[in-house]
Scaffold this motif. Structure first.
Motif, PDB file in Angstrom:
ATOM      1  N   GLU A 485       0.833  -1.212   0.000  1.00 17.54           N
ATOM      2  CA  GLU A 485       0.000   0.000   0.000  1.00 17.54           C
ATOM      3  C   GLU A 485       0.865   1.258   0.000  1.00 17.54           C
ATOM      4  O   GLU A 485       0.567   2.246  -0.693  1.00 17.54           O
ATOM      5  N   ILE A 486       1.935   1.255   0.803  1.00 17.52           N
ATOM      6  CA  ILE A 486       2.839   2.412   0.862  1.00 17.52           C
ATOM      7  C   ILE A 486       3.493   2.635  -0.489  1.00 17.52           C
ATOM      8  O   ILE A 486       3.601   3.769  -0.983  1.00 17.52           O
ATOM      9  N   LYS A 487       3.940   1.549  -1.061  1.00 20.99           N
ATOM     10  CA  LYS A 487       4.595   1.649  -2.350  1.00 20.99           C
ATOM     11  C   LYS A 487       3.642   2.195  -3.402  1.00 20.99           C
ATOM     12  O   LYS A 487       3.993   3.046  -4.228  1.00 20.99           O
ATOM     13  N   GLU A 488       2.428   1.664  -3.338  1.00 21.73           N
ATOM     14  CA  GLU A 488       1.401   2.115  -4.295  1.00 21.73           C
ATOM     15  C   GLU A 488       1.075   3.617  -4.110  1.00 21.73           C
ATOM     16  O   GLU A 488       0.897   4.354  -5.066  1.00 21.73           O
ATOM     17  N   MET A 489       1.047   3.995  -2.817  1.00 22.64           N
ATOM     18  CA  MET A 489       0.751   5.416  -2.509  1.00 22.64           C
ATOM     19  C   MET A 489       1.889   6.301  -3.023  1.00 22.64           C
ATOM     20  O   MET A 489       1.634   7.390  -3.593  1.00 22.64           O
ATOM     21  N   LYS A 490       3.162   5.858  -2.800  1.00 24.44           N
ATOM     22  CA  LYS A 490       4.309   6.678  -3.205  1.00 24.44           C
ATOM     23  C   LYS A 490       4.399   6.777  -4.723  1.00 24.44           C
ATOM     24  O   LYS A 490       4.958   7.727  -5.247  1.00 24.44           O
ATOM     25  N   GLU A 491       3.887   5.794  -5.365  1.00 28.41           N
ATOM     26  CA  GLU A 491       3.956   5.822  -6.822  1.00 28.41           C
ATOM     27  C   GLU A 491       2.725   6.534  -7.440  1.00 28.41           C
ATOM     28  O   GLU A 491       2.655   6.678  -8.659  1.00 28.41           O
ATOM     29  N   SER A 492       1.796   6.988  -6.586  1.00 28.35           N
ATOM     30  CA  SER A 492       0.580   7.634  -7.118  1.00 28.35           C
ATOM     31  C   SER A 492       0.884   9.098  -7.550  1.00 28.35           C
ATOM     32  O   SER A 492       1.848   9.716  -7.092  1.00 28.35           O
ATOM     33  N   LEU A 493       0.010   9.694  -8.384  1.00 29.67           N
ATOM     34  CA  LEU A 493       0.169  11.071  -8.904  1.00 29.67           C
ATOM     35  C   LEU A 493       0.000  12.103  -7.805  1.00 29.67           C
ATOM     36  O   LEU A 493       0.722  13.102  -7.734  1.00 29.67           O
ATOM     37  N   SER A 494      -0.936  11.830  -6.904  1.00 30.19           N
ATOM     38  CA  SER A 494      -1.198  12.799  -5.824  1.00 30.19           C
ATOM     39  C   SER A 494       0.009  12.925  -4.922  1.00 30.19           C
ATOM     40  O   SER A 494       0.299  13.999  -4.413  1.00 30.19           O
ATOM     41  N   TRP A 495       0.654  11.811  -4.695  1.00 28.93           N
ATOM     42  CA  TRP A 495       1.836  11.824  -3.810  1.00 28.93           C
ATOM     43  C   TRP A 495       2.947  12.622  -4.456  1.00 28.93           C
ATOM     44  O   TRP A 495       3.641  13.404  -3.795  1.00 28.93           O
ATOM     45  N   LYS A 496       3.108  12.427  -5.726  1.00 28.19           N
ATOM     46  CA  LYS A 496       4.151  13.159  -6.426  1.00 28.19           C
ATOM     47  C   LYS A 496       3.811  14.670  -6.501  1.00 28.19           C
ATOM     48  O   LYS A 496       4.691  15.517  -6.386  1.00 28.19           O
ATOM     49  N   VAL A 497       2.491  15.059  -6.668  1.00 25.03           N
ATOM     50  CA  VAL A 497       2.079  16.473  -6.765  1.00 25.03           C
ATOM     51  C   VAL A 497       2.304  17.196  -5.440  1.00 25.03           C
ATOM     52  O   VAL A 497       2.718  18.362  -5.400  1.00 25.03           O
ATOM     53  N   THR A 498       2.068  16.464  -4.364  1.00 23.05           N
ATOM     54  CA  THR A 498       2.165  17.105  -3.043  1.00 23.05           C
ATOM     55  C   THR A 498       3.564  17.031  -2.460  1.00 23.05           C
ATOM     56  O   THR A 498       3.784  17.366  -1.303  1.00 23.05           O
ATOM     57  N   ALA A 499       4.507  16.578  -3.193  1.00 28.34           N
ATOM     58  CA  ALA A 499       5.879  16.426  -2.688  1.00 28.34           C
ATOM     59  C   ALA A 499       6.469  17.774  -2.263  1.00 28.34           C
ATOM     60  O   ALA A 499       7.089  17.870  -1.204  1.00 28.34           O
ATOM     61  N   PRO A 500       6.303  18.899  -3.020  1.00 30.21           N
ATOM     62  CA  PRO A 500       6.886  20.172  -2.582  1.00 30.21           C
ATOM     63  C   PRO A 500       6.286  20.632  -1.265  1.00 30.21           C
ATOM     64  O   PRO A 500       6.954  21.230  -0.438  1.00 30.21           O
ATOM     65  N   ILE A 501       4.976  20.396  -1.106  1.00 30.62           N
ATOM     66  CA  ILE A 501       4.327  20.831   0.136  1.00 30.62           C
ATOM     67  C   ILE A 501       4.942  20.096   1.326  1.00 30.62           C
ATOM     68  O   ILE A 501       5.203  20.684   2.352  1.00 30.62           O
ATOM     69  N   ARG A 502       5.181  18.819   1.158  1.00 30.29           N
ATOM     70  CA  ARG A 502       5.740  18.033   2.279  1.00 30.29           C
ATOM     71  C   ARG A 502       7.152  18.494   2.575  1.00 30.29           C
ATOM     72  O   ARG A 502       7.570  18.526   3.726  1.00 30.29           O
ATOM     73  N   TYR A 503       7.872  18.936   1.541  1.00 32.07           N
ATOM     74  CA  TYR A 503       9.229  19.420   1.744  1.00 32.07           C
ATOM     75  C   TYR A 503       9.239  20.707   2.546  1.00 32.07           C
ATOM     76  O   TYR A 503       9.993  20.855   3.485  1.00 32.07           O
TER      77      TYR A 503
END
Length: 512
Positions: A485-503
């Motif tokens: 599930e984690i892997k699937e989440m990390k590979e999702s588009l939303s996870w990649k879009v929100t990456a700057p916010i998390r940074y």
């Protein structure tokens, strides 16, 4: 080198062509038996005995045949260590063992039937047979031997310590068929003539023969062959006085015989040995009245006597008991000197027809045969000397036979006692081992119980391990699902879009 004579027998009553002597002697190096021709004509008989032994050695299968060798006209044998069948059978008789006696006779018959294990046949006597045994004989279903040694008597067969039977004498061998039953009859007959006084309380002569299918009619035929023909062939006109002739004499009651013996005379003989042994040519005879007390008998010894062989003393011609008080030799001169044997009789020997008994400190000599002989070793005699024998003689041998039987019984009981002690000891040891075995079995039971407990505990542990393994499998499965599930989440588009916010969020968090 002097020779010590153990036994001697002279056959002077035979025809001249059959007159031989048998000498059993020993010296420092060897023990031998020698057959000596007593006449010139008898040398051919000695030669025939040797040739017969060589012949039978080749044709008889289940017995060893003593052959010997011809030396200086005499037939010389090595002495065979063992026990004669005569002595084996007599032992059973004296101990009252009828079953053992019959079994031994059956074993001896097995030896005879195994000499030439051929089939049975109807026997019809040959002309040669008729010439020797005096009559035509026809018997149904017989086992025969050919050539036949009819002198296969118990005295002539020895049983060695190694369990081998050895035939010692091949004197009367004939080159024609003879039924084994006749040879067995002669063996039993010779034994009966010597020892019937001991055998008859156990079993009769006729009953012995019946056990071997020799009926009364056949017994009479065999007796006629033996007494009226074969003995005439060997002994000539004197055959009725021969060894076997006593069987056909008149029968007397025991009381009558005892009375006659009590009143009888005793003919004592002293034999001086020549280079060829003992003979009637060198003998001193004394007819003595039997006394119930001490008897003293003396013989004059010739000055020319040589000690190559010992003196031979024949004190009895029948069964009896002799107890020596003393044996002395005195010089017949002005000088008084003597030679005396010790009380233990160490200087006197005797043949197989004598049994020595120790009773109440006395050395008793029981004569059980027809020719008992004593032998006395003395030094060479340079002057005339006087041999003086002091002894008691008892012709009633019944108490002494009872003594032998009692001693044998005591020896047997002592042996039984020894075996009983061994048995008792074995029983104690057995009980000890049984107790140890019970302790071991009890310990084994405890270990078995502990083993069951350990196995139960192990089963519990194994069940727990199985549960843990199941839980572990469920946990691993959940973790794998979570990781997916984690892997699937990390590979999702939303996870990649929100990456700057998390940074930016991490920077802000670190600054705080």
């Amino acid at each position: 080198m002097s020779n010590k004579v153990i036994y001697s027998k002279y056959n002077r009553e035979r025809k001249t062509q059959f007159q031989i002597a048998t000498i059993h002697y020993q010296n420092d190096y060897e023990t031998k038996v020698k057959k000596i021709p007593l006449t010139t004509e008898a040398f051919n008989h000695i030669k025939a005995i040797h040739e017969n032994s060589l012949l039978l050695k080749d044709v008889y299968q289940n017995i060893e045949v003593l052959t010997g060798e011809i030396i200086d006209g005499c037939l010389v044998y090595d002495f065979i260590q063992g026990t004669s069948w005569d002595q084996r059978l007599l032992t059973e008789v004296l101990s009252g063992n009828l079953v053992g006696f019959i079994k031994l006779l059956e074993s001896f018959n097995d030896i005879l039937t195994g000499l030439q294990p051929t089939g049975r046949e109807d026997f019809i006597s040959s002309d040669e047979f008729n010439t020797i045994f005096g009559q035509s004989l026809s018997l149904k279903d017989q086992q025969c031997v050919h050539p036949a040694n009819i002198d296969f008597i118990f005295d002539n067969v020895f049983f060695t310590e190694g369990g081998t039977n050895v035939l010692l004498d091949c004197e009367w061998v004939f080159p024609f068929k003879i039924p084994i039953k006749y040879i067995l009859f002669r063996s039993i007959y010779a034994f009966w003539v010597k020892y019937n006084v001991y055998i008859e309380p156990l079993i009769s002569f006729d009953d012995i023969l019946i056990k071997f299918e020799i009926d009364l009619e056949l017994k009479d035929i065999f007796l006629t062959m033996e007494e009226e023909h074969f003995q005439l062939y060997v002994n000539g006109d004197w055959y009725k006085a021969g060894f076997f002739g006593r069987y056909v004499k008149e029968v007397h009651s025991l009381n009558t015989v005892t009375g006659l013996l009590e009143q009888s005379m005793i003919n004592m003989k002293l034999f001086f040995p020549s280079d060829r042994g003992y003979s009637e040519d060198y003998v001193i005879s004394k007819l003595c009245t039997r006394s119930t007390g001490i008897m003293e008998v003396s013989f004059i010894l010739d000055a020319n006597y040589s000690n190559k062989f010992p003196l031979r003393i024949d004190l009895l011609e029948r069964p009896g008991v002799i107890c020596f008080e003393s044996i002395q030799i005195h010089e017949i001169s002005e000088t008084d000197s003597n030679y005396s044997l010790d009380y233990n009789m160490k200087d006197i020997t005797y043949n197989d027809n004598i049994i020595q008994l120790e009773e109440k400190g006395e050395a008793l000599f029981l004569s059980i045969g027809e020719d008992p002989q004593f032998f006395l070793n003395v030094n060479s005699i340079s002057t005339k000397q006087l041999l003086v024998l002091r002894m008691r003689i008892d012709l009633n041998i019944t108490p002494y036979v009872e003594l032998i039987l009692r001693r044998k019984t005591e020896d047997f009981q002592e042996e039984v006692g020894v075996h009983q002690q061994v048995l008792d000891k074995s029983k104690l040891e057995n009980a000890h081992y049984l107790r140890k075995m019970d302790a071991y079995l009890e310990r084994i039971n405890v270990i078995e119980s502990e083993k069951v407990a350990y196995e139960t505990e192990i089963s519990t542990y194994l069940e727990r391990i199985n549960v843990v393994e199941s839980e572990k499998a469920i946990y691993n499965k959940g973790m794998n699902t979570y990781r997916s599930e984690i892997k699937e989440m990390k590979e999702s588009l939303s996870w990649k879009v929100t990456a700057p916010i998390r940074y930016l969020g991490r920077i802000f968090k670190n600054r705080q």
